[in-house]
Design a protein around this motif. Sequence first.
Motif, PDB file in Angstrom:
ATOM      1  N   PHE A  53      70.546 -64.207  11.328  1.00  0.00           N
ATOM      2  CA  PHE A  53      69.133 -64.585  11.388  1.00  0.00           C
ATOM      3  C   PHE A  53      68.540 -64.133  12.715  1.00  0.00           C
ATOM      4  O   PHE A  53      69.181 -64.239  13.761  1.00  0.00           O
ATOM      5  CB  PHE A  53      69.027 -66.114  11.276  1.00  0.00           C
ATOM      6  N   THR A  54      67.308 -63.639  12.660  1.00  0.00           N
ATOM      7  CA  THR A  54      66.527 -63.382  13.873  1.00  0.00           C
ATOM      8  C   THR A  54      65.062 -63.549  13.523  1.00  0.00           C
ATOM      9  O   THR A  54      64.695 -63.704  12.359  1.00  0.00           O
ATOM     10  CB  THR A  54      66.798 -61.980  14.464  1.00  0.00           C
ATOM     11  N   SER A  55      64.218 -63.528  14.523  1.00  0.00           N
ATOM     12  CA  SER A  55      62.771 -63.512  14.273  1.00  0.00           C
ATOM     13  C   SER A  55      62.191 -62.289  14.974  1.00  0.00           C
ATOM     14  O   SER A  55      62.677 -61.874  16.024  1.00  0.00           O
ATOM     15  CB  SER A  55      62.105 -64.803  14.771  1.00  0.00           C
ATOM     16  N   LEU A  56      61.160 -61.722  14.353  1.00  0.00           N
ATOM     17  CA  LEU A  56      60.579 -60.476  14.863  1.00  0.00           C
ATOM     18  C   LEU A  56      59.078 -60.440  14.649  1.00  0.00           C
ATOM     19  O   LEU A  56      58.569 -60.961  13.657  1.00  0.00           O
ATOM     20  CB  LEU A  56      61.169 -59.273  14.123  1.00  0.00           C
ATOM     21  N   ASN A  57      58.398 -59.773  15.586  1.00  0.00           N
ATOM     22  CA  ASN A  57      56.997 -59.416  15.412  1.00  0.00           C
ATOM     23  C   ASN A  57      56.861 -57.942  15.795  1.00  0.00           C
ATOM     24  O   ASN A  57      57.819 -57.332  16.267  1.00  0.00           O
ATOM     25  CB  ASN A  57      56.083 -60.327  16.243  1.00  0.00           C
ATOM     26  N   SER A  58      55.701 -57.390  15.578  1.00  0.00           N
ATOM     27  CA  SER A  58      55.529 -55.953  15.832  1.00  0.00           C
ATOM     28  C   SER A  58      55.651 -55.593  17.303  1.00  0.00           C
ATOM     29  O   SER A  58      56.039 -54.468  17.628  1.00  0.00           O
ATOM     30  CB  SER A  58      54.197 -55.471  15.254  1.00  0.00           C
ATOM     31  N   ALA A  59      55.366 -56.533  18.200  1.00  0.00           N
ATOM     32  CA  ALA A  59      55.543 -56.254  19.628  1.00  0.00           C
ATOM     33  C   ALA A  59      57.020 -55.989  19.953  1.00  0.00           C
ATOM     34  O   ALA A  59      57.333 -55.272  20.898  1.00  0.00           O
ATOM     35  CB  ALA A  59      55.017 -57.417  20.466  1.00  0.00           C
ATOM     36  N   TYR A  60      57.916 -56.552  19.156  1.00  0.00           N
ATOM     37  CA  TYR A  60      59.362 -56.379  19.350  1.00  0.00           C
ATOM     38  C   TYR A  60      59.959 -55.395  18.346  1.00  0.00           C
ATOM     39  O   TYR A  60      61.178 -55.320  18.197  1.00  0.00           O
ATOM     40  CB  TYR A  60      60.068 -57.738  19.229  1.00  0.00           C
ATOM     41  N   PHE A  61      59.133 -54.629  17.662  1.00  0.00           N
ATOM     42  CA  PHE A  61      59.620 -53.733  16.608  1.00  0.00           C
ATOM     43  C   PHE A  61      60.687 -52.763  17.109  1.00  0.00           C
ATOM     44  O   PHE A  61      61.710 -52.570  16.451  1.00  0.00           O
ATOM     45  CB  PHE A  61      58.457 -52.961  15.971  1.00  0.00           C
ATOM     46  N   ASN A  62      60.486 -52.154  18.269  1.00  0.00           N
ATOM     47  CA  ASN A  62      61.486 -51.199  18.779  1.00  0.00           C
ATOM     48  C   ASN A  62      62.823 -51.889  19.033  1.00  0.00           C
ATOM     49  O   ASN A  62      63.878 -51.321  18.761  1.00  0.00           O
ATOM     50  CB  ASN A  62      60.981 -50.479  20.027  1.00  0.00           C
ATOM     51  N   PHE A  63      62.781 -53.124  19.545  1.00  0.00           N
ATOM     52  CA  PHE A  63      64.019 -53.890  19.692  1.00  0.00           C
ATOM     53  C   PHE A  63      64.626 -54.157  18.314  1.00  0.00           C
ATOM     54  O   PHE A  63      65.830 -54.071  18.125  1.00  0.00           O
ATOM     55  CB  PHE A  63      63.762 -55.234  20.395  1.00  0.00           C
ATOM     56  N   GLY A  64      63.770 -54.500  17.358  1.00  0.00           N
ATOM     57  CA  GLY A  64      64.227 -54.795  16.006  1.00  0.00           C
ATOM     58  C   GLY A  64      64.904 -53.615  15.349  1.00  0.00           C
ATOM     59  O   GLY A  64      65.875 -53.782  14.598  1.00  0.00           O
TER      60      GLY A  64
END
Length: 187
Positions: free
Chosen positions: A26-37
């Motif tokens: 499980f993780t949480s993501l938003n577009s600001a963290y997309f490159n990390f994702g």
Amino acid sequence: QIPGFPGVLNPWFPKSQHIRKNYSIFTSLNSAYFNFGKVWINSLLDNVNLNNIDYIFIANTGLSNEHVNYFKNKSEKIVIINTNINTSLKGGIHGKEWLDVVCNKTKLLNHVFNEYKNSIMMTDADCMFLKDPAHLIDNGWDLQACFRGWEHQHASFLGSFIILNTTNGSEFVDLWYDEQTTIKTPN
């Protein structure tokens, strides 16, 4: 060695007695963290034995449709969870939006665990998988937490990954969530 830390066997519930060996991530993501994702998901798919993985849960905390589709197309095991949280992390790290996402991560984890009812590893999206973490899963413990070492100046324990295994662990996560508003970070 301290019981419950990676590599330390649980003498009360040896792995040979575990009923299920599979787990989810499980993780949480938003577009600001997309490159990390992207790094997170690609390293997971490249380095983790997917035969041991039931689901890869991604809590959507502000992903664009394009980014949601990117993750959905990576594997059938990926489940995007709509959270009704939509943040761009304006204000940066340790800003109000960042804090809302961090605080809600534990609540979202518990929600998923209570539906899924099996071991689930929560990792930060700005981590990467260098090797398969299956050896860390020991569902003889209610909860397992990341230990960075006693010498770490801010926190020896950090929620950059935790493994939730049981309902007792879930109850602890509820208490952790309730306590978060009383904790100030050192930064």
